[in-house]
Design a protein around this motif. Sequence first.
Motif, PDB file in Angstrom:
ATOM      1  N   UNK A 343      -0.221  -0.535  -4.319  1.00  0.00           N
ATOM      2  CA  UNK A 343      -1.011   0.305  -3.215  1.00  0.00           C
ATOM      3  C   UNK A 343      -0.431   0.401  -2.046  1.00  0.00           C
ATOM      4  N   UNK A 344      -0.518   1.733  -1.421  1.00  0.00           N
ATOM      5  CA  UNK A 344      -0.348   2.072  -0.067  1.00  0.00           C
ATOM      6  C   UNK A 344      -1.556   2.016   0.557  1.00  0.00           C
ATOM      7  N   UNK A 346      -3.176   5.080   1.317  1.00  0.00           N
ATOM      8  CA  UNK A 346      -3.934   6.072   0.825  1.00  0.00           C
ATOM      9  C   UNK A 346      -3.573   6.435  -0.345  1.00  0.00           C
ATOM     10  N   UNK A 347      -2.963   5.580  -1.061  1.00  0.00           N
ATOM     11  CA  UNK A 347      -2.441   5.833  -2.533  1.00  0.00           C
ATOM     12  C   UNK A 347      -2.439   4.347  -3.231  1.00  0.00           C
ATOM     13  N   UNK A 348      -2.827   4.490  -4.447  1.00  0.00           N
ATOM     14  CA  UNK A 348      -2.791   3.379  -5.429  1.00  0.00           C
ATOM     15  C   UNK A 348      -2.192   3.933  -6.856  1.00  0.00           C
TER      16      UNK A 348
END
Lengths: 454, 454
Positions: A343-344, A346-348
Amino acid sequence: MKVSKFGGTSVASADQIKKVAAIVQSDRSRKFIVVSAPGKRFDSDKKVTDLLIDLASAALNHEEVETKLSLVLDRYKEIALGLDLEQTICDVIEEDLRLRISSDSSDVEYFVDNIKASGEDNNAKLISTYFTSIGLRAQYVSPKTAGLIVNDFPERALALPEAYENLSELKNSNEIVVFPGFFGFTKGGLLRTFDRGGSDISGSILAASVHADLYENFTDVDSVFCANPRVVNDPVEIEEITYREMRELSYAGFSVFHDEALMPVYKARIPVCIKNTNNPSAPGTKIVAERKGKHRPITGISADSGFSILYVSKYLMNREIGFGRKLLQILEEELISYEHTPSGLDDISVILRSHQLTAEKERRIIKRVKEELHAEEAHFRHEFSMIVVVGEGMNNNTGLAARAATAISRTGSNIEMINQGSSEVSLSFGVHRSNENKILQELYNEFFAPVSVG
Amino acid sequence: MKVSKFGGTSVASADQIKKVAAIVQSDRSRKFIVVSAPGKRFDSDKKVTDLLIDLASAALNHEEVETKLSLVLDRYKEIALGLDLEQTICDVIEEDLRLRISSDSSDVEYFVDNIKASGEDNNAKLISTYFTSIGLRAQYVSPKTAGLIVNDFPERALALPEAYENLSELKNSNEIVVFPGFFGFTKGGLLRTFDRGGSDISGSILAASVHADLYENFTDVDSVFCANPRVVNDPVEIEEITYREMRELSYAGFSVFHDEALMPVYKARIPVCIKNTNNPSAPGTKIVAERKGKHRPITGISADSGFSILYVSKYLMNREIGFGRKLLQILEEELISYEHTPSGLDDISVILRSHQLTAEKERRIIKRVKEELHAEEAHFRHEFSMIVVVGEGMNNNTGLAARAATAISRTGSNIEMINQGSSEVSLSFGVHRSNENKILQELYNEFFAPVSVG
């Protein structure tokens, strides 16, 4: 005392079974012999299990069964002949098979399982008869009378705690126990088979039950290789490997030992030795709880294709308690298991095995993720491979991830995902499938080749 | 047309406010001025907001308030004097403050928020008065009359959709709008403040509402640096950065711009410029949706300490659909948010901010994980730092992870965790806190220094 399991190729013919007998004779501590159904004698041969599946299918469809039945019986007859056994054992096997075929087929799963499992069951009877014929004190033991109780999952049964208790009684046997692998019985007496590699599971359960000193697993290779020999030329053989390492390797393309089969011996801390029926003097590969020689940080590298990535992004995702959990819940409701979730902020991404997906499922998941989680973006990508670098020596080995990533970059391949957990027994890379083999070769060069040829 | 927000140090004194006026005068498109409360004039100075918190606390405890009130009023008086303003504005401010102090204090959160928010509110009135005094056509606009409607979360309010609609009316103003940052009002008329950095949020909401061409954020630095200047000597200045990059950097130790503040302008695709009130001719750092110059794959490196790792292992974990989801659910029920969940086959780690934990919570979580998920092992480890390497140019840049990992290995530090998601805007490393600074320096050398001094 040892539990020795012999795989399909080890019991595929009279000559192979003679090798098995010699192995059993050479070591009096080999008291429990678990056998598979006769496997392939040559590359284009058919396994008895596959012949049995054909037979069951014919019987279910009310087709002519005699030809298919003969194919199975001929295999046993040929073996019996080669072992100078009397006709009686073949009659026993034929009678057993005809009984199974003529049984009630209203429960299709049970009917097929029951015929499939006869491969191991009858082979155990035959091998026990042969052992006796050459003067070994041996007896066939049925999983039913021995009490290998399993739960009621067709084709994926799990042994219940009482199975271990029941089987432990076999410890007192004065004779060599010949035990068929692959199946057990529910409390209600219904035959249920284990998952793929099921004979390994039976052997492992038996080893744990009788508290064996060693669980020997005889196959047709001298040892486990540190990388797939079909990709890497003449790879290094693994002498000793821990349960954890073996398990991480079995994850992705290391098909030597079924991962579920390790569980019972792992729990009972019984060491495992993978040996070659055709070369029993070779030391083989030993699976242990802890290994001494850790001079090489990496024990093996496996690679497996067939992965997809679900990518989901949403601004301020990390502020939302529960986002990841809700995403996993949607997948769970589609009965999809996943491998990793890098995951980042704001993203997974969710890495999962592609075979679990259908176009319809994908559409449904994307729709739910967008509507219920208000994700700004959500899409699937396919055709990925996972490369897993495994080794107990990785822990606290500074620079190892750097060496692995640098080796991959030398191939000119892009790394789509890196996952290193805190256990540090494994380090996995997601790469495009087309780059899988060259990356495996380059990682092998980096960690195993005497001189790196980067 | 531009929305220009001035931070605490930019409006801390008469001299600073004169600079603000000059900046506003120099560009007629600067029509919306959002201001903070007067900040520190020198290192050991106290911010007006902190003085107000002291004042509110004294009032709540029925202590003597006059001395504390004077400290606040003196700041405004000094500013008014320096700006040659008449006494009237100070009387207005004093009256306002006395009203807030004497208001009903039964709702403590509201009482404190209301006093805290006066810092921005009164400074906006003062600055608007000053603008008018030097011939600028300006008016103070209250968030209440302008309709900045927020939800009812004390100290962490979020603007509701109607706030944007209401504020868009200000577009038609003929005068320069001077708007106080940091707070809004619920539908019921209750004042609520935003999260930390709340004036940035007000400015961003206003910029999105009036569809500004640019949202200027004036602080006391020329630009955002690619790495913390307190650790890295004279780091490279960032000219242009994307919203995504800024957001990933703001995650870990990049405190220039509050991440939540980016949301409204990000959604409205309004570029942001971070500029220096003390050096307005410097180009500053521009935050945009897409940037052209991607010659450098990495835009910035941030580092932040205060992370803990929850490690959970269970044999055959990956066979259990729902394990990860259940683990996250337990954390969710403890109101804990997490950053990453790297996983092996039989283990999963959850990286989270340590401040969310207490000994009691840890004990409870471990107990539930062991009892409800039947994990074989579960424990917390503390004192970790996260290093995040960020850049839009990372995508498809072969070898970048290898370079980063190699740089870290040069410091002799062990990498506890690597997380690279599929977005590839960021790559994060978990390391022991004691190695944080030397790793940041080494990564800076690798990606930014003209000649790497590995």
